[in-house]
Design an enzyme around this catalytic site. Structure first.
Site, PDB file in Angstrom:
ATOM      1  N   CYS A  71       1.051  -1.315  -0.145  1.00  0.00           N
ATOM      2  CA  CYS A  71       0.227  -0.106   0.281  1.00  0.00           C
ATOM      3  C   CYS A  71       0.485   1.423   0.025  1.00  0.00           C
ATOM      4  O   CYS A  71       1.509   1.695   0.578  1.00  0.00           O
ATOM      5  CB  CYS A  71      -0.801  -0.409   0.893  1.00  0.00           C
ATOM      6  SG  CYS A  71      -2.044   1.583   1.636  1.00  0.00           S
TER       7      CYS A  71
ATOM      8  N   CYS B  99      -0.119   4.084   2.191  1.00  0.00           N
ATOM      9  CA  CYS B  99       0.180   3.896   3.961  1.00  0.00           C
ATOM     10  C   CYS B  99       1.719   4.387   4.013  1.00  0.00           C
ATOM     11  O   CYS B  99       2.091   4.037   4.883  1.00  0.00           O
ATOM     12  CB  CYS B  99       0.376   2.127   3.865  1.00  0.00           C
ATOM     13  SG  CYS B  99      -1.895   1.880   3.558  1.00  0.00           S
TER      14      CYS B  99
END
Length: 311
Positions: A71, A74
């Site tokens: 991700c 993230c």
């Protein structure tokens, strides 16, 4: 509290009941806090060690960062979360959950998209925000979270390092005087004084978004304080076009975590009212949108419906 800025009341938007009684021994390699040992400000949590984080949240708010290695957002957000948590000097801790390695936690938090950030306060989940958000918004959300935690008696701190460990003592962030006045009033349950302090802060600086968010939260707490949900629902059912009766249930729904229900109730009311009576309902909707946070998909859906009703 966001997810999204936090709708700053304990909200049941996630169901962690299945995880509360899981084995407390952390899985191999996990770095959850050890009982009796030094407590880091940032640590990993697994499906197995999650009950420890829940228990810790009865002492200090626990921010939970749900992430994955693949991700990209993230990787942008996590360093910001760690920085802000560290600067708060032990008033919050950060628990990191790899959703790929911990599917039960991902399911329990209903992590449909990541990064997803929630908090645990007194063993209860508080959605904060989804997606990578700016550092300033993270700071504002965490300030609101600390106010919420104080309302529920969660005001502890954790040590930030022992002498000789190379840890620097983070400076305690100072709130502006009127924000501090509001914070102290909230801790004492004096919502009227907190409202007054935030209103004065906004009068001094209309762009003070932290004061604006705090004011919305305290007004909601003030409105639901001592309210009887069953009586409110009965009154709203008996008078479906009574704006104040519908407001009362929407406030209680939002504070109880039923965000979609709160929005739907007010949008349904907006749809049937004459055009010249819709103003207060629109204003209350906008206020509740601000509490939940523009990044929340539920707000986006409700805003879309409101726009369709307006035009």
């Amino acid at each position: 509290m966001s997810d999204q800025a936090p709708g700053a009341v304990l909200r049941g938007a996630v169901d962690l009941s299945s995880l509360r009684s899981r084995p407390t021994a952390p899985a191999a390699g996990a770095s959850a806090p050890e009982e009796g040992g030094a407590l880091p400000l940032v640590f990993d949590v697994t499906d197995a060690s999650f009950p420890q984080a829940l228990e810790l949240s009865r002492t200090v708010p626990v921010v939970v960062d749900l992430w994955a290695e693949w991700c990209g957002p993230c990787k942008q957000l996590s360093p910001v979360l760690e920085k802000v948590v560290t600067e708060l000097g032990g008033r919050l801790v950060l628990a990191k959950v790899d959703v790929d390695a911990n599917p039960q936690l991902a399911q329990g938090f209903r992590a449909q998209s990541i990064p997803m950030v929630v908090a645990l306060v007194a063993g209860q989940p508080v959605p904060l925000f989804n997606g990578a958000v700016p550092e300033q918004q993270v700071r504002e959300v965490f300030a609101q979270l600390l106010q919420l935690a104080a309302q529920h008696g969660v005001t502890g701190t954790v040590p930030v390092g022992e002498p000789g460990e190379g840890a620097e003592e983070p400076a305690e962030p100072e709130l502006p005087p009127l924000h501090q006045e509001a914070y102290d009033a909230i801790e004492n349950g004096d919502y009227a004084t907190a409202v007054s302090a935030y209103e004065r802060a906004l009068a001094q600086n209309p762009r003070d978004e932290q004061a604006r968010a705090g004011l919305g939260q305290v007004r909601l707490l003030q409105r639901v304080d001592g309210a009887d949900l069953q009586a409110a629902r009965a009154a709203a059912a008996a008078a479906p076009l009574d704006v104040e009766a519908q407001f009362a249930v929407a406030d209680l729904d939002l504070s109880g975590g039923h965000v979609d229900d709160a929005f739907s109730r007010l949008l349904d009311l907006f749809a049937v009212l004459p055009a010249d009576e819709r103003g207060p309902v629109r204003e209350r909707l906008l206020e509740l949108f601000g509490l939940v946070g523009d990044a929340d998909p539920r707000v986006a859906r409700a805003r879309g419906r409101l726009a369709s009703l307006l035009f």
